[in-house]
Structures are given as structure tokens and as C-alpha cells.
Design a protein around this motif. Structure first.
Motif, short mmCIF file in Angstrom:
data_model
loop_
_atom_site.label_atom_id
_atom_site.label_comp_id
_atom_site.label_asym_id
_atom_site.label_seq_id
_atom_site.Cartn_x
_atom_site.Cartn_y
_atom_site.Cartn_z
N TYR A 237 0.82 -1.21 0.00
CA TYR A 237 0.00 0.00 0.00
C TYR A 237 0.85 1.25 0.00
CZ TYR A 237 -3.03 3.71 1.71
OH TYR A 237 -3.69 4.90 1.85
N ARG A 238 1.88 1.24 0.84
CA ARG A 238 2.77 2.42 0.91
C ARG A 238 3.48 2.66 -0.42
NH1 ARG A 238 8.24 2.82 2.17
NH2 ARG A 238 8.89 4.92 2.81
N ALA A 241 0.83 4.00 -2.93
CA ALA A 241 0.08 5.18 -2.50
C ALA A 241 0.84 6.47 -2.69
CB ALA A 241 -0.30 5.04 -1.01
#
Length: 242
Positions: A237-238, A241
């Protein structure tokens, strides 16, 4: 002393107290997102990580997989040192690769096919260990690959944590030596750093006594798999994102 760093230390130290990694794995992206430099982040987190790992090593010294540890020294540490010396102030994003890989390894106990694929992959251990060193030297995320490797070994809970801890601790010791040798410039508030280390140690003593000792081997393997899965999801996700 920075309150945001102190909160991050409490959270990540609790994770490392159970699994042997966490302070660097999660603390690094947290502090980078808070605006701290990579070098500053290392100088804050490395002493905390080493302190917790040393306590874990002392507790279960006899459970260490020394064969794996010697391989880490031989095939991983040289790449940690070389890569860190080159990029002390560069941020490199490999989460989009490491994240899905952790999710994949976490699922090995739930799928025979995935389990067979993981075991096949781990046969190339020297290449894997070298890759782990490169990833850790560049990003501080090599602990995630170490946990994946140890999880694939199917140890008991004490052997899992202490073998992870001694590998992770060795990463940190050589990282500090590299920062000193390369004269990486960063202001150090020794009083604040002492508080951060003391906080990390206090969290370990509390979590180890109240949480870790109450987890049996079977439950620990499930928790460790869940930890790998969550780590993979968060890193992925990081990565995407940004």
C-alpha cells in the motif's frame, strides 16, 4: 525529545518484542513519512533495535540456527554495508516488490501449491541472502525478507524469534559501523536517544512477560504468518500510495 518519535518507538518496539523485527521495518517508513531524513531515522532506530534484539538473544541463545546465521554474515552483511555506504541520504522504493512477496510467503501454510513454490524458491538461499542484504542496505526493509526466510524454516517460536533477532541485530550493528565509517553527518541528541532506547527496552520487558510467554508454538506460527501478511499489505500500500 520528539513526541512523534516516542509514539513510533512504543508501537514498533511492541511488534519487535514478539516477532524479532519491527523497529526498523515499520519505524523507518513511519519516520520518513514524518519528515525525518534516512540517516536521522537510522541513528534513532538502530540503537533501539539492537537493545531489544540483544535481550531476546540472551533469553534463547541455545535456540539460534547458527548455520543460517553464518550464511547471513557471509552472503548478506557485505551487501548491507556496501549499499548503505552508497545511499545514506537516498530513498528507494522497493515495497511494490517486497510487499507482495511477503503476502505470498504468509499464505504458504494455507496452500500446498504455494508452500511447494516457497520451498523451491528458498533453495536458492545464497541469492536470496544477497538480495536481502541489498534491500536492507538501500531501504532498511531487509528484515521483512529475513522473517520470510525464517518462517519458511518451520522452527518453534523461540528459535523463530531468536534466529530472526540475531540476524536483525547483526544488520543493525554493521549499519551503525558503516554510518560511523562514512562520517554520515547528523545531529544527535544523546539525552533524547537514551530515552528512546529506555522506552523500547521497557516495552520489550512488558510485552515479553505479558504477551509472548502466553503464546504457544502453534498460535505463534499463525501469528507470524499474519504478521508477514500484514507487513506485505502495508508495504504494498505504501509503495503504490505515493
Amino acid at each position: 525529545m520528539a513526541r512523534d518519535i516516542l509514539i513510533s518507538v512504543v508501537i514498533t518496539a511492541a511488534i519487535q518484542s514478539v516477532f524479532g523485527v519491527g523497529v526498523l521495518l515499520f519505524g523507518t517508513p513511519i519516520l520518513l513519512l514524518l519528515g525525518y531524513s534516512f540517516t536521522k531515522t537510522l541513528t534513532v532506530l538502530l540503537p533501539i533495535s539492537i537493545s531489544i534484539n540483544l535481550l531476546q538473544i540472551v533469553q534463547h541463545w541455545a535456540q539460534i540456527d547458527w548455520i543460517l546465521f553464518r550464511k547471513v554474515l557471509l552472503y548478506t552483511i557485505p551487501f548491507v554495508v556496501a549499499c548503505l555506504a552508497l545511499v545514506t541520504d537516498v530513498k528507494i522504493n522497493v515495497g511494490f516488490i517486497v510487499g507482495p512477496f511477503l503476502v505470498f510467503v504468509a499464505l504458504k501454510d494455507f496452500s500446498r501449491r504455494i508452500g511447494a513454490m516457497v520451498q523451491s524458491l528458498m533453495r536458492y538461499e545464497r541469492v536470496y541472502l544477497a538480495t536481502m542484504g541489498i534491500v536492507h542496505g538501500l531501504t532498511n526493509l531487509g528484515g521483512s525478507l529475513l522473517t520470510a526466510l525464517v518462517h519458511a524454516k518451520k522452527y518453534g517460536k523461540d528459535a523463530t524469534r531468536v534466529t530472526t533477532a540475531i540476524g536483525y541485530c547483526t544488520f543493525a550493528v554493521f549499519q551503525i559501523a558503516t554510518l560511523v565509517a562514512t562520517a554520515a553527518h547528523v545531529r544527535i541528541d544523546y539525552r533524547a536517544h537514551a530515552i528512546y532506547v529506555a522506552t523500547g527496552v521497557a516495552v520489550f520487558l512488558l510485552v515479553d512477560r505479558l504477551v509472548y510467554v502466553r503464546i504457544d508454538d502453534a498460535k505463534y506460527r499463525r501469528l507470524f504468518a499474519a504478521f508477514l501478511f500484514a507487513s506485505g499489505v502495508l508495504l504494498t500500500y505504501r509503495a503504490f500510495a505515493r
